[in-house]
Motif scaffolding. Structure first.
Motif, PDB file in Angstrom:
ATOM      1  N   VAL A 236     107.398  33.454  29.478  1.00 51.73           N
ATOM      2  CA  VAL A 236     107.970  33.695  28.267  1.00 51.73           C
ATOM      3  C   VAL A 236     109.014  32.742  27.690  1.00 51.73           C
ATOM      4  O   VAL A 236     109.023  32.524  26.456  1.00 51.73           O
ATOM      5  CB  VAL A 236     108.802  35.197  28.254  1.00 51.73           C
ATOM      6  N   GLU A 237     109.946  32.247  28.661  1.00 56.66           N
ATOM      7  CA  GLU A 237     110.917  31.107  28.325  1.00 56.66           C
ATOM      8  C   GLU A 237     110.203  29.950  27.827  1.00 56.66           C
ATOM      9  O   GLU A 237     110.663  29.595  26.632  1.00 56.66           O
ATOM     10  CB  GLU A 237     111.892  31.032  29.586  1.00 56.66           C
ATOM     11  N   LYS A 238     109.151  29.671  28.648  1.00 59.40           N
ATOM     12  CA  LYS A 238     108.473  28.412  28.038  1.00 59.40           C
ATOM     13  C   LYS A 238     107.788  28.561  26.664  1.00 59.40           C
ATOM     14  O   LYS A 238     107.631  27.875  25.957  1.00 59.40           O
ATOM     15  CB  LYS A 238     107.412  28.010  29.263  1.00 59.40           C
ATOM     16  N   LEU A 239     107.225  29.896  26.462  1.00 58.46           N
ATOM     17  CA  LEU A 239     106.289  30.006  25.149  1.00 58.46           C
ATOM     18  C   LEU A 239     107.224  30.209  24.280  1.00 58.46           C
ATOM     19  O   LEU A 239     107.032  29.828  23.070  1.00 58.46           O
ATOM     20  CB  LEU A 239     105.775  31.512  25.670  1.00 58.46           C
ATOM     21  N   PHE A 240     108.509  30.680  24.433  1.00 55.62           N
ATOM     22  CA  PHE A 240     109.644  31.156  23.144  1.00 55.62           C
ATOM     23  C   PHE A 240     110.139  29.495  22.724  1.00 55.62           C
ATOM     24  O   PHE A 240     110.212  29.554  21.399  1.00 55.62           O
ATOM     25  CB  PHE A 240     110.820  31.739  23.814  1.00 55.62           C
ATOM     26  N   LEU A 241     110.309  28.463  23.669  1.00 59.84           N
ATOM     27  CA  LEU A 241     110.666  27.438  23.259  1.00 59.84           C
ATOM     28  C   LEU A 241     109.562  26.672  22.355  1.00 59.84           C
ATOM     29  O   LEU A 241     109.765  25.726  21.380  1.00 59.84           O
ATOM     30  CB  LEU A 241     111.153  26.510  24.594  1.00 59.84           C
ATOM     31  N   TRP A 243     107.065  28.165  20.901  1.00 54.54           N
ATOM     32  CA  TRP A 243     107.000  28.898  19.483  1.00 54.54           C
ATOM     33  C   TRP A 243     107.937  28.367  18.675  1.00 54.54           C
ATOM     34  O   TRP A 243     107.348  28.253  17.296  1.00 54.54           O
ATOM     35  CB  TRP A 243     107.193  30.466  20.029  1.00 54.54           C
ATOM     36  N   ASN A 244     109.300  28.331  19.150  1.00 56.22           N
ATOM     37  CA  ASN A 244     110.168  27.681  17.930  1.00 56.22           C
ATOM     38  C   ASN A 244     109.937  26.342  17.394  1.00 56.22           C
ATOM     39  O   ASN A 244     110.035  26.051  16.348  1.00 56.22           O
ATOM     40  CB  ASN A 244     111.400  27.750  18.527  1.00 56.22           C
ATOM     41  N   ALA A 245     109.260  25.455  18.408  1.00 56.14           N
ATOM     42  CA  ALA A 245     108.958  24.040  18.111  1.00 56.14           C
ATOM     43  C   ALA A 245     107.637  24.230  17.127  1.00 56.14           C
ATOM     44  O   ALA A 245     107.497  23.400  16.311  1.00 56.14           O
ATOM     45  CB  ALA A 245     108.651  23.506  19.327  1.00 56.14           C
ATOM     46  N   GLN A 250     108.895  26.990   9.715  1.00 52.31           N
ATOM     47  CA  GLN A 250     108.132  27.599   8.626  1.00 52.31           C
ATOM     48  C   GLN A 250     108.152  29.171   8.975  1.00 52.31           C
ATOM     49  O   GLN A 250     107.744  29.719   9.911  1.00 52.31           O
ATOM     50  CB  GLN A 250     106.549  27.329   8.796  1.00 52.31           C
ATOM     51  N   GLU A 251     108.822  29.919   7.958  1.00 51.96           N
ATOM     52  CA  GLU A 251     109.047  31.245   8.087  1.00 51.96           C
ATOM     53  C   GLU A 251     107.826  32.177   8.046  1.00 51.96           C
ATOM     54  O   GLU A 251     108.146  33.360   8.709  1.00 51.96           O
ATOM     55  CB  GLU A 251     109.995  31.779   6.755  1.00 51.96           C
ATOM     56  N   ASP A 252     106.779  31.855   7.624  1.00 50.65           N
ATOM     57  CA  ASP A 252     105.529  32.566   7.473  1.00 50.65           C
ATOM     58  C   ASP A 252     104.636  32.303   8.798  1.00 50.65           C
ATOM     59  O   ASP A 252     103.390  32.675   8.585  1.00 50.65           O
ATOM     60  CB  ASP A 252     104.922  32.669   6.091  1.00 50.65           C
ATOM     61  N   MET A 253     105.049  31.434   9.667  1.00 49.19           N
ATOM     62  CA  MET A 253     104.176  30.871  10.748  1.00 49.19           C
ATOM     63  C   MET A 253     103.823  32.451  11.620  1.00 49.19           C
ATOM     64  O   MET A 253     104.711  32.920  12.214  1.00 49.19           O
ATOM     65  CB  MET A 253     104.553  29.938  11.591  1.00 49.19           C
ATOM     66  N   GLU A 254     102.416  32.638  11.837  1.00 52.38           N
ATOM     67  CA  GLU A 254     102.003  33.872  12.601  1.00 52.38           C
ATOM     68  C   GLU A 254     101.712  33.250  14.051  1.00 52.38           C
ATOM     69  O   GLU A 254     101.402  32.237  14.404  1.00 52.38           O
ATOM     70  CB  GLU A 254     100.903  34.290  12.110  1.00 52.38           C
ATOM     71  N   LEU A 255     102.034  34.430  14.903  1.00 50.59           N
ATOM     72  CA  LEU A 255     101.902  34.334  16.343  1.00 50.59           C
ATOM     73  C   LEU A 255     100.467  34.188  16.793  1.00 50.59           C
ATOM     74  O   LEU A 255     100.073  33.493  17.560  1.00 50.59           O
ATOM     75  CB  LEU A 255     102.480  35.477  17.052  1.00 50.59           C
ATOM     76  N   VAL A 290     105.213  39.700  13.426  1.00 50.45           N
ATOM     77  CA  VAL A 290     104.421  38.660  14.066  1.00 50.45           C
ATOM     78  C   VAL A 290     104.609  37.237  13.353  1.00 50.45           C
ATOM     79  O   VAL A 290     103.834  36.449  13.462  1.00 50.45           O
ATOM     80  CB  VAL A 290     102.737  38.931  14.155  1.00 50.45           C
ATOM     81  N   ALA A 291     105.383  37.361  12.550  1.00 46.65           N
ATOM     82  CA  ALA A 291     105.841  36.218  11.677  1.00 46.65           C
ATOM     83  C   ALA A 291     107.171  35.775  11.465  1.00 46.65           C
ATOM     84  O   ALA A 291     107.998  36.767  11.830  1.00 46.65           O
ATOM     85  CB  ALA A 291     105.060  36.222  10.349  1.00 46.65           C
ATOM     86  N   GLY A 292     107.611  34.566  11.063  1.00 45.88           N
ATOM     87  CA  GLY A 292     108.928  34.253  10.824  1.00 45.88           C
ATOM     88  C   GLY A 292     109.717  34.036  12.054  1.00 45.88           C
ATOM     89  O   GLY A 292     109.272  33.820  13.183  1.00 45.88           O
ATOM     90  N   ASP A 293     111.078  34.455  11.783  1.00 47.67           N
ATOM     91  CA  ASP A 293     112.127  34.048  13.100  1.00 47.67           C
ATOM     92  C   ASP A 293     112.111  35.426  13.672  1.00 47.67           C
ATOM     93  O   ASP A 293     111.921  36.413  13.690  1.00 47.67           O
ATOM     94  CB  ASP A 293     113.511  33.919  12.479  1.00 47.67           C
ATOM     95  N   LEU A 294     112.079  35.125  15.142  1.00 48.40           N
ATOM     96  CA  LEU A 294     112.154  36.204  16.217  1.00 48.40           C
ATOM     97  C   LEU A 294     113.197  36.226  17.114  1.00 48.40           C
ATOM     98  O   LEU A 294     113.447  34.852  17.683  1.00 48.40           O
ATOM     99  CB  LEU A 294     110.626  36.264  17.175  1.00 48.40           C
TER     100      LEU A 294
END
Length: 325
Positions: A236-241, A243-245, A250-255, A290-294
């Motif tokens: 999750v740590e690797k994925l979260f980094l 994801w933000n990159a 882009q606020e509407d970028m979906e997972l 599933v979109a935007g900032d998490l």
């Protein structure tokens, strides 16, 4: 199982630990014990010789839990030897659970079907001749028989050269299918038919087991990640980094797009051939999350939900990816 048909080796074939050991003089060396363990494994896996990565991985599992130098040991009685072989079987089974092998057992049945149908064989021979006659001069050399067998491949019941060097080469030599002597299409077909008949008879007597270049996506990698909290947190740590990159402001970028891009790297099936599965799983995820900032905690909850859904589906419905071309 007919030629070309595929069988998945996922370790279940090895978990019956009822052994029938040969009568031996004790003590038995570690090298002999390993040889017996590999022979027992091969017998349960359609005669397959273990790929080196599976063999070495199993030995590492045994060494990690017991003596690091198995080959230097001696086994003084049948119980000790039986215990070691059982450990090896379970270690291989665990390896195959994590990374299943797909095999075909070639027994001559598929070839027999072609040979028994004159029209099917005539079409096969014609197609092979046309494909190999790159100069379009209506002639092939006897050497091209080997190329024809290579073109037929496992799908049509012909073992790869490296899996049956002596078998194929002996049959080819027996019928003089070597050299630069030129053959017309009819001569080529007759020689090919004779060779395939001999190959069919040989395979019916001694089957050839071939590992296929096919990847099985069965959820095991996802389950391994989910069941190990440390591994999951690191994932999750690797994925979260990433994801933000990935969304890059882009606020509407979906997972969904993010996970589609991860694919096999994360143990997921390729999205291009499994759109319906992705549609179903991501339609179950709260659209508002599933979109935007998490935040990281919310991201972790959603990721776990997604992985669990994929793992459950893939365990019940494994997906096979053909890497053979």
């Amino acid at each position: 199982m007919a030629d070309g048909g595929m069988e998945v080796l996922d370790g279940t074939q090895l978990r019956d630990l009822d052994l029938q050991l040969p009568i031996l003089d004790y003590p038995v060396s570690g090298a002999m014990a390993l040889q017996l363990a590999e022979s027992e494994t091969s017998a349960r896996l359609f005669g397959l010789s273990l790929p080196e990565n599976i063999r070495s991985g199993a030995l590492h599992r045994i060494s990690a839990s017991d003596d690091p130098d198995l080959l230097s040991k001696e086994f003084g009685d049948a119980d000790c030897l039986s215990s070691m072989i059982q450990e090896f079987l379970i270690a291989v089974a665990d390896q195959l659970k994590d990374d299943p092998l797909v095999i075909s057992v070639l027994d001559g049945k598929a070839l027999r079907i072609f040979l028994d149908d004159e029209d099917d064989f005539a079409m096969l021979a014609e197609n092979l001749f046309t494909e190999l006659d790159t100069d379009d001069n209506g002639k092939l050399s006897k050497n091209d028989i080997a190329n024809a067998l290579l073109h037929m491949g496992v799908q049509l019941g012909v073992p790869p050269i490296q899996e049956s060097t002596n078998l194929l080469s002996n049959i080819i030599k027996k019928h003089g299918a070597e050299g630069e002597e030129k053959l017309g299409q009819a001569q080529f077909a007759n020689l090919l038919q004779t060779i395939l008949q001999d190959l069919t008879d040989a395979l019916s007597e001694k089957h050839v087991t071939v590992v296929r270049d096919v990847k099985v996506i069965n959820g095991s990698k996802l389950k391994k990640t989910l069941e190990n909290q440390k591994l999951f947190n690191e994932f999750v740590e690797k994925l979260f980094l990433e994801w933000n990159a990935y969304k890059n402001g882009q606020e509407d970028m979906e997972l969904r797009g993010f996970f589609e891009a991860r694919g096999l790297e994360s143990g997921l099936p390729p999205s291009e051939s499994n759109e319906a599965l992705y549609d179903r799983i991501f339609s179950d995820i709260d659209k508002g999350n599933v979109a935007g900032d998490l935040e990281k905690d919310a991201f972790q909850v959603i990721v776990k939900d997604i992985l669990e859904k994929f793992a459950q589906h893939l365990e019940e419905n494994p997906i096979f990816i053909d890497l053979e071309g």
